[in-house]
Design a protein around this motif. Structure first.
Motif, PDB file in Angstrom:
ATOM      1  N   ASN A 214       7.435 -22.871   3.305  1.00 46.77           N
ATOM      2  CA  ASN A 214       8.860 -23.074   3.072  1.00 46.77           C
ATOM      3  C   ASN A 214       9.169 -24.139   2.028  1.00 46.77           C
ATOM      4  O   ASN A 214      10.332 -24.406   1.737  1.00 46.77           O
ATOM      5  CB  ASN A 214       9.562 -23.403   4.391  1.00 46.77           C
ATOM      6  N   ALA A 215       8.118 -24.729   1.444  1.00 43.07           N
ATOM      7  CA  ALA A 215       8.305 -25.668   0.341  1.00 43.07           C
ATOM      8  C   ALA A 215       8.283 -24.952  -1.002  1.00 43.07           C
ATOM      9  O   ALA A 215       8.190 -25.595  -2.054  1.00 43.07           O
ATOM     10  CB  ALA A 215       7.224 -26.751   0.377  1.00 43.07           C
ATOM     11  N   HIS A 216       8.378 -23.631  -0.982  1.00 45.29           N
ATOM     12  CA  HIS A 216       8.454 -22.820  -2.191  1.00 45.29           C
ATOM     13  C   HIS A 216       9.849 -22.211  -2.301  1.00 45.29           C
ATOM     14  O   HIS A 216      10.554 -22.035  -1.302  1.00 45.29           O
ATOM     15  CB  HIS A 216       7.409 -21.701  -2.160  1.00 45.29           C
TER      16      HIS A 216
ATOM     17  N   VAL B  39       0.867  -1.178   0.000  1.00 43.61           N
ATOM     18  CA  VAL B  39       0.000   0.000   0.000  1.00 43.61           C
ATOM     19  C   VAL B  39       0.901   1.224   0.000  1.00 43.61           C
ATOM     20  O   VAL B  39       1.807   1.335   0.836  1.00 43.61           O
ATOM     21  CB  VAL B  39      -0.935   0.023   1.229  1.00 43.61           C
ATOM     22  N   ALA B  40       0.668   2.141  -0.942  1.00 43.76           N
ATOM     23  CA  ALA B  40       1.465   3.360  -1.039  1.00 43.76           C
ATOM     24  C   ALA B  40       2.961   3.032  -1.084  1.00 43.76           C
ATOM     25  O   ALA B  40       3.787   3.641  -0.390  1.00 43.76           O
ATOM     26  CB  ALA B  40       1.157   4.304   0.111  1.00 43.76           C
ATOM     27  N   ASP B  41       3.312   2.025  -1.885  1.00 42.59           N
ATOM     28  CA  ASP B  41       4.698   1.606  -2.090  1.00 42.59           C
ATOM     29  C   ASP B  41       5.369   1.118  -0.814  1.00 42.59           C
ATOM     30  O   ASP B  41       6.583   1.220  -0.653  1.00 42.59           O
ATOM     31  CB  ASP B  41       5.522   2.748  -2.705  1.00 42.59           C
ATOM     32  N   ARG B  42       4.585   0.582   0.092  1.00 40.32           N
ATOM     33  CA  ARG B  42       5.125   0.039   1.340  1.00 40.32           C
ATOM     34  C   ARG B  42       4.473  -1.313   1.603  1.00 40.32           C
ATOM     35  O   ARG B  42       3.261  -1.468   1.453  1.00 40.32           O
ATOM     36  CB  ARG B  42       4.839   0.990   2.503  1.00 40.32           C
ATOM     37  N   THR B  43       5.283  -2.296   1.986  1.00 40.27           N
ATOM     38  CA  THR B  43       4.762  -3.632   2.254  1.00 40.27           C
ATOM     39  C   THR B  43       3.985  -3.645   3.564  1.00 40.27           C
ATOM     40  O   THR B  43       4.514  -3.270   4.611  1.00 40.27           O
ATOM     41  CB  THR B  43       5.907  -4.655   2.329  1.00 40.27           C
ATOM     42  N   VAL B  44       2.719  -4.052   3.498  1.00 45.11           N
ATOM     43  CA  VAL B  44       1.917  -4.172   4.707  1.00 45.11           C
ATOM     44  C   VAL B  44       1.662  -5.627   5.065  1.00 45.11           C
ATOM     45  O   VAL B  44       1.470  -5.962   6.242  1.00 45.11           O
ATOM     46  CB  VAL B  44       0.573  -3.409   4.576  1.00 45.11           C
ATOM     47  N   PHE B  45       1.632  -6.501   4.051  1.00 44.36           N
ATOM     48  CA  PHE B  45       1.568  -7.943   4.279  1.00 44.36           C
ATOM     49  C   PHE B  45       2.713  -8.553   3.471  1.00 44.36           C
ATOM     50  O   PHE B  45       2.725  -8.464   2.250  1.00 44.36           O
ATOM     51  CB  PHE B  45       0.214  -8.517   3.850  1.00 44.36           C
ATOM     52  N   PRO B  46       3.669  -9.169   4.120  1.00 39.95           N
ATOM     53  CA  PRO B  46       4.912  -9.531   3.434  1.00 39.95           C
ATOM     54  C   PRO B  46       4.760 -10.704   2.486  1.00 39.95           C
ATOM     55  O   PRO B  46       3.938 -11.603   2.703  1.00 39.95           O
ATOM     56  CB  PRO B  46       5.837  -9.911   4.598  1.00 39.95           C
ATOM     57  N   PRO B  47       5.574 -10.722   1.415  1.00 40.76           N
ATOM     58  CA  PRO B  47       5.644 -11.909   0.561  1.00 40.76           C
ATOM     59  C   PRO B  47       6.282 -13.049   1.342  1.00 40.76           C
ATOM     60  O   PRO B  47       7.262 -12.867   2.059  1.00 40.76           O
ATOM     61  CB  PRO B  47       6.532 -11.454  -0.607  1.00 40.76           C
ATOM     62  N   LEU B  48       5.723 -14.241   1.205  1.00 41.41           N
ATOM     63  CA  LEU B  48       6.169 -15.387   1.996  1.00 41.41           C
ATOM     64  C   LEU B  48       7.156 -16.279   1.253  1.00 41.41           C
ATOM     65  O   LEU B  48       7.816 -17.111   1.876  1.00 41.41           O
ATOM     66  CB  LEU B  48       4.963 -16.210   2.436  1.00 41.41           C
ATOM     67  N   TRP B  49       7.243 -16.140  -0.048  1.00 38.57           N
ATOM     68  CA  TRP B  49       8.243 -16.838  -0.846  1.00 38.57           C
ATOM     69  C   TRP B  49       8.453 -16.042  -2.110  1.00 38.57           C
ATOM     70  O   TRP B  49       7.855 -14.992  -2.322  1.00 38.57           O
ATOM     71  CB  TRP B  49       7.821 -18.280  -1.142  1.00 38.57           C
TER      72      TRP B  49
END
Length: 304
Positions: free
Chosen positions: A264-266, A208-218
């Motif tokens: 973690n299998a990704h 949101v607005a060029d800021r991570t609010v929910f992180p990528p998990l893989w």
């Protein structure tokens, strides 16, 4: 703080993803069975000072800068970050929340020997490792303004704590080994039900607005294979205590292990210690059933 509180409330109201899990077989990691599953035991824990008490002086400016780096790392420590994560994606509530490796639980425990790099680490060296592995970037030099500010923030947050005594809630909870070995298909079902709405159907996270609010998990924008979160014991404990965000301790222990396995299998960025051989890198740094690095999942050797 208002932005973080908005994110927290939004996530805590999230329902479930609508997709149905695909049934597919995958290798699993064997674990000794546990007699029973249980949530982390409730315990009193240290309460860090409120942000409003940051002193209004030159030292306070460093504390405030450290907090800014912690919550918007890609902006305030851009030179040392290689993905879209922020420190508080794994250390929740700006590093304040118990059972999510809070900074007030880490600072008083250093210097300490770490098996990961086989020598006694200062707190600054520990922070360097976070940039190298969790942020998939490069370590700021010792004495760099980024490290000084982060140390000042952690020091201020930890004042009045005993040195060298691990307080309740200081890291990630350690769950009992699951009754059933962690499983990809079960983990996928948990992910689609409880995680995908925030983290995306493909684990890509949300910005949101060029800021991570929910992180990528893989994937390319997540932590690399050298990060502590790639271990199933760390990931399952964090997930159990804190996820879904705002509804921690609602998943079963088995669900937490299964979805940690699925996550973690990704694939993710390579371990920086890689010297050309996945087999040798696993032998040197991942020789544990809690790591999937170098393990074949769905016909692919992870890390290659």
């Amino acid at each position: 703080m208002m932005r973080w509180r908005w994110i927290w409330v939004t996530a805590s109201l999230a329902l479930a993803a609508c997709h149905q899990p695909e049934q597919q077989a995958a290798p699993v990691v064997s674990h000794p069975p546990a007699a029973a599953t249980s949530a982390p035991k409730a315990a009193s824990h240290f309460e860090p000072p409120p942000d409003s008490s940051i002193p209004q002086d030159d030292f306070g400016k460093q504390i405030a800068l450290g907090r800014q780096i912690f919550t918007d790392t890609g902006r305030y420590a851009k030179a040392y970050v290689g993905n879209t994560l922020n420190c508080e994606n794994c250390h929740l509530d700006a590093g304040r929340l118990a059972h999510s490796a809070p900074m007030w639980g880490a600072y008083p425990m250093y210097p300490a020997y770490r098996a990961k790099n086989r020598h006694v680490n200062t707190f600054a060296e520990r922070l360097q490792g976070c940039f190298q592995y969790s942020m998939n970037g490069k370590a700021p030099p010792l004495g760099d303004d980024v490290l000084v500010a982060l140390e000042a923030y952690a020091y201020w947050m930890s004042k009045n704590e005993p040195i060298g005594v691990a307080p309740p809630g200081h890291g990630y909870p350690k769950l009992p080994r699951p009754t059933q070995a962690p499983d990809y298909a079960r983990g996928e079902a948990v992910f689609k039900r409880d995680c995908a709405l925030c983290h995306g159907d493909n684990g890509q996270g949300q910005r949101v607005a060029d800021r991570t609010v929910f992180p990528p998990l893989w994937g390319a924008q997540s932590f690399n294979w050298g990060a502590g979160m790639e271990r199933l014991d760390n990931a399952s404990g964090f997930i159990k205590a804190n996820m879904p965000l705002g509804r921690g301790n609602t998943l079963t222990d088995q669900d937490a292990w299964d979805v940690a396995y699925f996550m973690n299998a990704h694939e993710r960025p390579q371990d920086p210690r890689f010297k050309g051989s996945v087999t040798e890198t696993r032998k040197a740094y991942h020789d544990t059933p809690d790591s999937l690095y170098g393990v074949t999942v769905n016909g692919k050797v992870l890390g290659e």
